[in-house]
Structures are given as structure tokens and as C-alpha cells.
Design a protein around this motif. Structure first.
Motif, PDB file in Angstrom:
ATOM      1  N   ALA A  71      71.125 -44.506  -2.190  1.00  0.00           N
ATOM      2  CA  ALA A  71      71.167 -45.944  -1.931  1.00  0.00           C
ATOM      3  C   ALA A  71      70.776 -46.263  -0.491  1.00  0.00           C
ATOM      4  O   ALA A  71      69.910 -47.121  -0.241  1.00  0.00           O
ATOM      5  N   LEU A  72      71.398 -45.598   0.453  1.00  0.00           N
ATOM      6  CA  LEU A  72      71.173 -45.925   1.870  1.00  0.00           C
ATOM      7  C   LEU A  72      69.776 -45.523   2.330  1.00  0.00           C
ATOM      8  O   LEU A  72      69.112 -46.269   3.059  1.00  0.00           O
ATOM      9  N   SER A  73      69.316 -44.344   1.917  1.00  0.00           N
ATOM     10  CA  SER A  73      68.003 -43.882   2.370  1.00  0.00           C
ATOM     11  C   SER A  73      66.876 -44.694   1.750  1.00  0.00           C
ATOM     12  O   SER A  73      65.858 -44.964   2.410  1.00  0.00           O
ATOM     13  N   THR A  74      67.036 -45.117   0.489  1.00  0.00           N
ATOM     14  CA  THR A  74      65.989 -45.923  -0.142  1.00  0.00           C
ATOM     15  C   THR A  74      65.907 -47.305   0.494  1.00  0.00           C
ATOM     16  O   THR A  74      64.808 -47.820   0.746  1.00  0.00           O
ATOM     17  N   ALA A  75      67.063 -47.924   0.741  1.00  0.00           N
ATOM     18  CA  ALA A  75      67.045 -49.223   1.421  1.00  0.00           C
ATOM     19  C   ALA A  75      66.422 -49.107   2.806  1.00  0.00           C
ATOM     20  O   ALA A  75      65.700 -50.018   3.254  1.00  0.00           O
ATOM     21  N   ALA A  76      66.664 -47.985   3.476  1.00  0.00           N
ATOM     22  CA  ALA A  76      66.103 -47.793   4.812  1.00  0.00           C
ATOM     23  C   ALA A  76      64.584 -47.696   4.787  1.00  0.00           C
ATOM     24  O   ALA A  76      63.922 -48.024   5.776  1.00  0.00           O
ATOM     25  N   CYS A  77      64.013 -47.263   3.649  1.00  0.00           N
ATOM     26  CA  CYS A  77      62.551 -47.186   3.539  1.00  0.00           C
ATOM     27  C   CYS A  77      61.908 -48.543   3.801  1.00  0.00           C
ATOM     28  O   CYS A  77      60.803 -48.629   4.367  1.00  0.00           O
ATOM     29  N   ALA A  78      62.576 -49.603   3.402  1.00  0.00           N
ATOM     30  CA  ALA A  78      62.020 -50.947   3.565  1.00  0.00           C
ATOM     31  C   ALA A  78      61.832 -51.323   5.028  1.00  0.00           C
ATOM     32  O   ALA A  78      61.015 -52.193   5.356  1.00  0.00           O
ATOM     33  N   PHE A  79      62.587 -50.684   5.914  1.00  0.00           N
ATOM     34  CA  PHE A  79      62.532 -51.030   7.341  1.00  0.00           C
ATOM     35  C   PHE A  79      61.727 -50.013   8.138  1.00  0.00           C
ATOM     36  O   PHE A  79      61.766 -50.012   9.380  1.00  0.00           O
ATOM     37  N   SER A  80      60.992 -49.144   7.443  1.00  0.00           N
ATOM     38  CA  SER A  80      60.152 -48.155   8.123  1.00  0.00           C
ATOM     39  C   SER A  80      59.040 -48.864   8.903  1.00  0.00           C
ATOM     40  O   SER A  80      58.367 -49.755   8.385  1.00  0.00           O
ATOM     41  N   GLN A  81      58.839 -48.428  10.130  1.00  0.00           N
ATOM     42  CA  GLN A  81      57.800 -48.984  10.981  1.00  0.00           C
ATOM     43  C   GLN A  81      56.569 -48.081  11.045  1.00  0.00           C
ATOM     44  O   GLN A  81      55.502 -48.525  11.468  1.00  0.00           O
ATOM     45  N   THR A  82      56.736 -46.836  10.627  1.00  0.00           N
ATOM     46  CA  THR A  82      55.625 -45.889  10.626  1.00  0.00           C
ATOM     47  C   THR A  82      55.671 -45.066   9.340  1.00  0.00           C
ATOM     48  O   THR A  82      56.696 -45.030   8.637  1.00  0.00           O
ATOM     49  N   TYR A  83      54.564 -44.415   9.043  1.00  0.00           N
ATOM     50  CA  TYR A  83      54.509 -43.536   7.874  1.00  0.00           C
ATOM     51  C   TYR A  83      55.516 -42.407   7.996  1.00  0.00           C
ATOM     52  O   TYR A  83      56.157 -42.009   7.010  1.00  0.00           O
ATOM     53  N   TRP A  84      55.738 -41.891   9.193  1.00  0.00           N
ATOM     54  CA  TRP A  84      56.651 -40.757   9.380  1.00  0.00           C
ATOM     55  C   TRP A  84      58.103 -41.159   9.148  1.00  0.00           C
ATOM     56  O   TRP A  84      58.900 -40.361   8.665  1.00  0.00           O
ATOM     57  N   GLN A  85      58.447 -42.384   9.495  1.00  0.00           N
ATOM     58  CA  GLN A  85      59.790 -42.862   9.174  1.00  0.00           C
ATOM     59  C   GLN A  85      59.976 -42.958   7.663  1.00  0.00           C
ATOM     60  O   GLN A  85      61.018 -42.563   7.128  1.00  0.00           O
ATOM     61  N   LEU A  86      58.976 -43.472   6.964  1.00  0.00           N
ATOM     62  CA  LEU A  86      59.036 -43.550   5.508  1.00  0.00           C
ATOM     63  C   LEU A  86      59.178 -42.162   4.903  1.00  0.00           C
ATOM     64  O   LEU A  86      59.966 -41.943   3.973  1.00  0.00           O
ATOM     65  N   LEU A  87      58.445 -41.205   5.448  1.00  0.00           N
ATOM     66  CA  LEU A  87      58.513 -39.822   4.967  1.00  0.00           C
ATOM     67  C   LEU A  87      59.918 -39.248   5.157  1.00  0.00           C
ATOM     68  O   LEU A  87      60.465 -38.567   4.277  1.00  0.00           O
ATOM     69  N   PHE A  88      60.530 -39.531   6.299  1.00  0.00           N
ATOM     70  CA  PHE A  88      61.875 -39.026   6.590  1.00  0.00           C
ATOM     71  C   PHE A  88      62.902 -39.592   5.615  1.00  0.00           C
ATOM     72  O   PHE A  88      63.741 -38.858   5.078  1.00  0.00           O
ATOM     73  N   PHE A  89      62.833 -40.886   5.364  1.00  0.00           N
ATOM     74  CA  PHE A  89      63.805 -41.507   4.457  1.00  0.00           C
ATOM     75  C   PHE A  89      63.604 -41.037   3.016  1.00  0.00           C
ATOM     76  O   PHE A  89      64.566 -40.912   2.261  1.00  0.00           O
ATOM     77  N   ARG A  90      62.367 -40.757   2.607  1.00  0.00           N
ATOM     78  CA  ARG A  90      62.127 -40.214   1.278  1.00  0.00           C
ATOM     79  C   ARG A  90      62.696 -38.813   1.159  1.00  0.00           C
ATOM     80  O   ARG A  90      63.185 -38.405   0.090  1.00  0.00           O
ATOM     81  N   ALA A  91      62.656 -38.035   2.236  1.00  0.00           N
ATOM     82  CA  ALA A  91      63.250 -36.698   2.219  1.00  0.00           C
ATOM     83  C   ALA A  91      64.772 -36.789   2.055  1.00  0.00           C
ATOM     84  O   ALA A  91      65.371 -36.033   1.285  1.00  0.00           O
ATOM     85  N   LEU A  92      65.397 -37.719   2.759  1.00  0.00           N
ATOM     86  CA  LEU A  92      66.840 -37.927   2.601  1.00  0.00           C
ATOM     87  C   LEU A  92      67.173 -38.357   1.170  1.00  0.00           C
ATOM     88  O   LEU A  92      68.174 -37.911   0.591  1.00  0.00           O
TER      89      LEU A  92
END
Length: 389
Positions: A66-87
Motif C-alpha cells: 500500500a505505502l510503496s505503491t502510493a509513493a510511486c505517484a509522487f516519484s520525481q525521477t525514473y529511479w525513484q519509481l524503480l525504488f518504490f516498485r522494488a519495495l
């Protein structure tokens, strides 16, 4: 709800990743990193379940998703999105290992196929509705589906925390070893076939279907997010139509025949996807591919339960089954991008179909796993149903 939420974000994930100006390989790597984190954390999840019990790991996994997927919406870079998908992948494996181990533990031997069908259908029903919901929420922006999914999972975790707080699952599991060790499981020919089948399933369902089909629909057919959602729903709808009847048949006639037929027909249907050109034909092929996949999904889970037995509570052999599916997703998602770029999308569908055909051949020499047992109370065979009627 897990599948509903995953279906919500699947149609928009490639488009959202493309907003960061990345290549097809980078988009497909989002699927790879999700599966890679699941693969690496699966053994740890099995140990955590043994030490802390299914309920704690089950709910903790939902919270992480729940928390990591919601955090994907606030990703500012591709690498942040990648990190939250790993979580999110870590939370997913915590949920799945505990859920699969629990289902194996509580399933009567003569009803494993039907229970596997019900368990799988719950995912398929969510997967059917997920892309449609995702397409609607995408109208609010590409980040909206991530927020909706995260909020839904948070609500599910809260509900389960209270509804299961007095359950026997709340107590930590006793520190006993699985009835079937990894060495013993590997000594069973059908277990090897099950691992190969899970690898093929991961390749086709995640490496191909989730990572590449949205790109194929958008880049080759020139369609938008709404059509991508319809196509993914067609796959899931085909699955949902087949898994319960297949589970029932596997309890009556055994697992092996359905596994060979399902994997082989799924391979042929996947190859067919690569040769159709119109959207109606692709939708029809997607539904057939989903249905043929549904033929072997319930017998496959039931076969694993047959091999491991009811005492195998999310131990290493259970985690290994999930790990092979994740390994297939990783290899598949890493392969489909370069193949699409240097050859064509059609080659991707053809190679993925061949992988499924190889998995079907793996069951030719494997033994039947269904035990010859008396029916359990509450799970009467068809003859008893007729007599009662």
C-alpha cells in the motif's frame, strides 16, 4: 483486492514511466525489478512466516504494498519509481508466500484443485475489473491509479487486522520444519515439472503480458490506455472462465493431463497473438490465451500441494515455487524488450509460446500427483451430489 489494484496500475505504468523520457528497456525493467525483489526476498518471507505466523506477515506485506505503491505517484525521477516498485515487490512476496503456504496447509487432499480454482479466481475477478478501473482513474491523471491502489490496500490491511485478530493465525507458528524438505521435494519428478511450469507462467504472464502487451497495443496498434485496459481484462476474463472448472476436473481426473493440455494450448495461443493484426482478432486471441492459461493454473497449484503435503507451511519448497515464477518474469521481461527493438513484437510472442510448450513437455514423463483418497466432508463428488438431489 491485490489483483484489482495491480490491474488498476498495469495500463498506466508504461505511459507513466515514459514521462521520464526512458526507453522500452527501461519500461520493461520496472517489471523486472518488481520480480527481482520478490525473488530475492522470498526465502526471507518463508522464514518470517515460520517465526511470526501467517497473519503478521500477511498484513505487513499488504501495508508495504500500500505505502510503496502510493509513493510511486509522487516519484520525481525514473529511479525513484524503480525504488518504490522494488519495495512493492518485497511486500508482494510477503503476502504471497504466507497466502500460498496457508492455502496448501488448510486444503483437503481430495479438494485441492477446487480450492486452488477458488483461490485463483479471486485474483482473476480482481484482474478483470482492475484494468477497467485503471482506465477510468487514468482520466484523473497518470498518477491517480497509484494513489487509488495504495488507499485500497491500506483499507484492506486495516480490515484484516481487526477481523483476524482473534484467529488461530494470530499466534506465531511453531518452530517446526516443513514435512517436505527442499532436497526431498527435488527428488520428486513432478516438483521439477512444477518449477519449470512456474517459470513459463512467470515469463508469459508477467514478462510478456504485463511488460510488453501494453507497449504492443500503444506502439503498434496506436491505441490508448483505455484499450490497453480492455486487452488486459480480456486475458483475465479468459482466466476466470477456466480456473474453477479446471480445478474441479483435476480433483476428478488428476493434474497431469490438464497441465499438459493447458500449457500446450496456451503456448499455441500465445504464438497466435503475434500473428494477428486487427484489434478484434487480438482481443479474441487474448481471451483464448487467458482461458488456456486458466486450464493449468489450478492443477499446477494443486500439484504443488500434493507434493508438499498439508504440513508444509510456507517453507523453502513453497518459496521456491514462487521464486521460479519470479525468475521467469525477470528473464522474460529482460528478453522481450531487446527482441522487440531488434527483431519484432511477433518474435516475442513466438518465443514465449515456445517456452510454454517446453513446460508442457516437462509433464510428459512426470508422475501423477493426485492422491487416491476418500472425499473430505463438505467436498462431495458428483455422484454424491446426484444422490442427494
Amino acid at each position: 483486492m491485490i489483483a484489482l489494484g495491480y490491474g488498476v496500475i498495469s495500463p498506466v505504468m508504461p505511459s507513466f514511466a515514459r514521462t521520464f523520457g526512458v526507453s522500452i528497456n527501461a519500461v520493461t525493467f520496472l517489471v523486472t525489478v518488481f520480480s527481482l525483489s520478490r525473488l530475492c526476498f522470498a526465502p526471507i518471507s518463508g522464514l518470517l512466516v515460520q517465526r511470526m505466523g501467517e497473519r503478521r506477515i500477511y498484513i505487513s506485506g499488504l501495508l508495504v504494498v500500500a505505502l510503496s505503491t502510493a509513493a510511486c505517484a509522487f516519484s520525481q525521477t525514473y529511479w525513484q519509481l524503480l525504488f518504490f516498485r522494488a519495495l512493492s515487490g518485497i511486500g508482494s512476496t510477503m503476502f504471497f508466500v504466507s497466502a500460498l503456504g496457508l492455502m496448501i496447509h488448510i486444503s483437503p487432499a481430495d479438494a485441492r484443485g477446487r480450492i486452488a480454482g477458488m483461490f485463483t479466481t479471486s485474483f482473476m475477478v480482481g484482474a478483470v475489473g482492475g484494468p477497467a478501473v485503471g482506465s477510468l482513474t487514468a482520466g484523473w491523471g497518470l498518477t491517480a491509479p497509484f494513489v487509488v491502489y495504495g488507499a485500497a490496500m491500506l483499507g484492506v490491511a486495516v480490515v484484516l487486522f481487526y477481523s483476524l485478530r482473534h484467529s488461530a493465525l494470530a499466534a506465531p507458528a511453531p518452530p517446526t520444519r516443513s514435512k517436505v524438505t527442499m532436497r526431498e521435494a527435488l527428488g520428486h519428478g513432478a516438483y521439477w515439472s512444477a518449477l519449470l511450469s512456474n517459470f513459463a507462467t512467470g515469463w508469459s504472464a508477467f514478462g510478456l503480458r504485463i511488460a510488453l502487451v501494453p507497449l504492443f497495443v500503444s506502439d503498434v496498434m496506436g491505441r490508448g490506455v483505455g484499450v490497453i485496459g480492455v486487452v488486459l481484462a480480456a486475458f483475465a476474463a479468459g482466466n476466470a472462465l477456466a480456473v474453477i472448472p479446471s480445478g474441479y476436473l483435476s480433483d476428478r481426473m488428476g493434474r497431469r493431463t490438464l497441465l499438459m493440455v493447458g500449457l500446450a494450448s496456451s503456448g499455441v495461443a500465445t504464438i497466435w497473438l503475434g500473428v494477428v493484426s486487427s484489434l478484434p482478432a487480438f482481443l479474441a486471441a487474448a481471451c483464448v490465451a487467458g482461458a488456456t492459461t486458466g486450464i493449468f493454473m489450478s492443477p499446477l497449484q494443486a500439484a504443488v500441494a500434493d507434493i508438499l503435503g498439508s504440513e508444509a507451511r510456507a517453507g523453502t519448497p513453497v518459496a521456491a515455487v514462487q521464486m521460479m515464477a519470479d525468475l521467469g518474469a525477470i528473464v522474460g521481461s529482460m528478453a522481450v524488450g531487446p527482441i522487440a527493438q531488434h527483431l519484432s513484437f511477433g518474435w516475442d510472442f513466438g518465443i514465449s509460446g515456445i517456452v510454454l510448450l517446453i513446460a508442457a513437455a516437462g509433464w510428459v514423463l512426470a508422475p501423477e500427483t493426485r492422491p487416491a483418497l476418500e472425499p473430505s466432508p463438505g467436498f462431495l463428488p458428483a455422484e454424491a451430489d446426484i444422490e442427494l438431489a
